[in-house]
Scaffold this motif. Structure first.
Motif, PDB file in Angstrom:
ATOM      1  N   ASP A  83       0.832  -1.191   0.000  1.00 21.29           N
ATOM      2  CA  ASP A  83       0.000   0.000   0.000  1.00 21.29           C
ATOM      3  C   ASP A  83       0.874   1.250   0.000  1.00 21.29           C
ATOM      4  OD1 ASP A  83      -2.045  -1.715   0.107  1.00 21.29           O
ATOM      5  OD2 ASP A  83      -2.777  -1.144   2.090  1.00 21.29           O
ATOM      6  N   ARG A  84       0.362   2.302  -0.613  1.00 15.70           N
ATOM      7  CA  ARG A  84       1.016   3.594  -0.603  1.00 15.70           C
ATOM      8  C   ARG A  84       0.383   4.457   0.468  1.00 15.70           C
ATOM      9  NH1 ARG A  84       2.845   5.839  -5.843  1.00 15.70           N
ATOM     10  NH2 ARG A  84       1.652   7.652  -5.223  1.00 15.70           N
ATOM     11  N   LYS A  85       1.168   5.379   0.995  1.00 16.82           N
ATOM     12  CA  LYS A  85       0.662   6.362   1.941  1.00 16.82           C
ATOM     13  C   LYS A  85       1.093   7.750   1.495  1.00 16.82           C
ATOM     14  CE  LYS A  85       0.465   3.497   6.099  1.00 16.82           C
ATOM     15  NZ  LYS A  85       0.898   3.367   7.523  1.00 16.82           N
ATOM     16  N   ALA A  86       0.254   8.731   1.766  1.00  9.77           N
ATOM     17  CA  ALA A  86       0.578  10.114   1.425  1.00  9.77           C
ATOM     18  C   ALA A  86      -0.041  11.021   2.473  1.00  9.77           C
ATOM     19  CB  ALA A  86       0.068  10.476   0.036  1.00  9.77           C
ATOM     20  N   LEU A  87       0.538  12.204   2.610  1.00 12.70           N
ATOM     21  CA  LEU A  87       0.007  13.222   3.510  1.00 12.70           C
ATOM     22  C   LEU A  87      -0.338  14.459   2.711  1.00 12.70           C
ATOM     23  CD1 LEU A  87      -0.575  14.392   6.349  1.00 12.70           C
ATOM     24  CD2 LEU A  87       1.829  15.073   6.445  1.00 12.70           C
TER      25      LEU A  87
END
Length: 203
Positions: free
Chosen positions: A17-21
């Motif tokens: 999974d990718r995460k971003a803010l």
């Protein structure tokens, strides 16, 4: 913040999974919208000053605001006829010293706006900050994505506008992905958010 946003899909194309803010960054304080008694303008901004008036053991505290057009100064009541001992001494000192943090806090205070019968205009007060690289959200092989949205100020941001800006998609594309369940939101897409939340994009 940068460490969180640097999480990427592995180079080998794995399914992690990718995460971003996404960060709603403050670029200015909202305008205070109320009629000026000297001109036709309705837009005011704080002067960065308070006025404290003592009458015996009773205190009045006002935040001073200035008309954007004619420059007339007017007052917003913060405390009225309060006993001097009922007001925290440290807070009183902050009022007397025109504490900038307190000016900002009260300018953003929707409850104070409601009590004093004015509204806040949040136009131009925020911008979206994200370094998430482009990838095709609408592709069948797009990796799952978790996006944490954080607010530096409580500006009411329409969720649909946030998604179009953050993903670089049209309104129609955003609506299609929400309706199909590709984008999972904790509120309606046409709602206005002003607090941190998390959204997900699934395969």
């Amino acid at each position: 913040m940068n460490d969180f946003r640097s999480t990427r899909v592995p180079a080998d194309g794995g399914g992690a999974d990718r995460k971003a803010l996404w960060f709603i960054r403050e670029v200015g304080l909202p305008a205070i919208v109320r009629s000026c008694v000297s001109c036709r303008s309705t837009r005011h901004h704080p002067t960065d000053k308070f006025r404290v008036n003592a009458n015996g053991k009773l205190l009045d505290v006002w935040m001073l605001i200035c008309c954007d057009l004619c420059g007339r100064t007017s007052k917003i009541p913060v405390h009225e006829r309060v006993h001097v001992q009922s007001l925290d001494h440290e807070l009183l000192v902050r009022f007397e010293n025109n504490d900038p943090a307190l000016v900002r806090q009260l300018t953003l205070d929707a409850a104070l706006a409601g009590r004093s019968s004015y509204r806040l205009d949040w136009t131009g007060t925020w911008e979206l900050e994200t370094d998430m690289p482009f990838y095709d959200l609408e592709g069948d092989d797009a990796a799952p994505l978790e996006v944490v949205v954080r607010f530096e100020l409580p500006a009411p941001v329409r969720v649909e506008k946030l998604l179009t800006a953050g993903f670089g998609l049209s309104r129609a594309a955003v609506r299609r992905m929400v309706d199909s369940g590709r984008i999972h939101l904790p509120m309606a897409v046409d709602a206005k958010a002003r607090e941190d939340f998390t959204l997900f994009v699934t395969t």
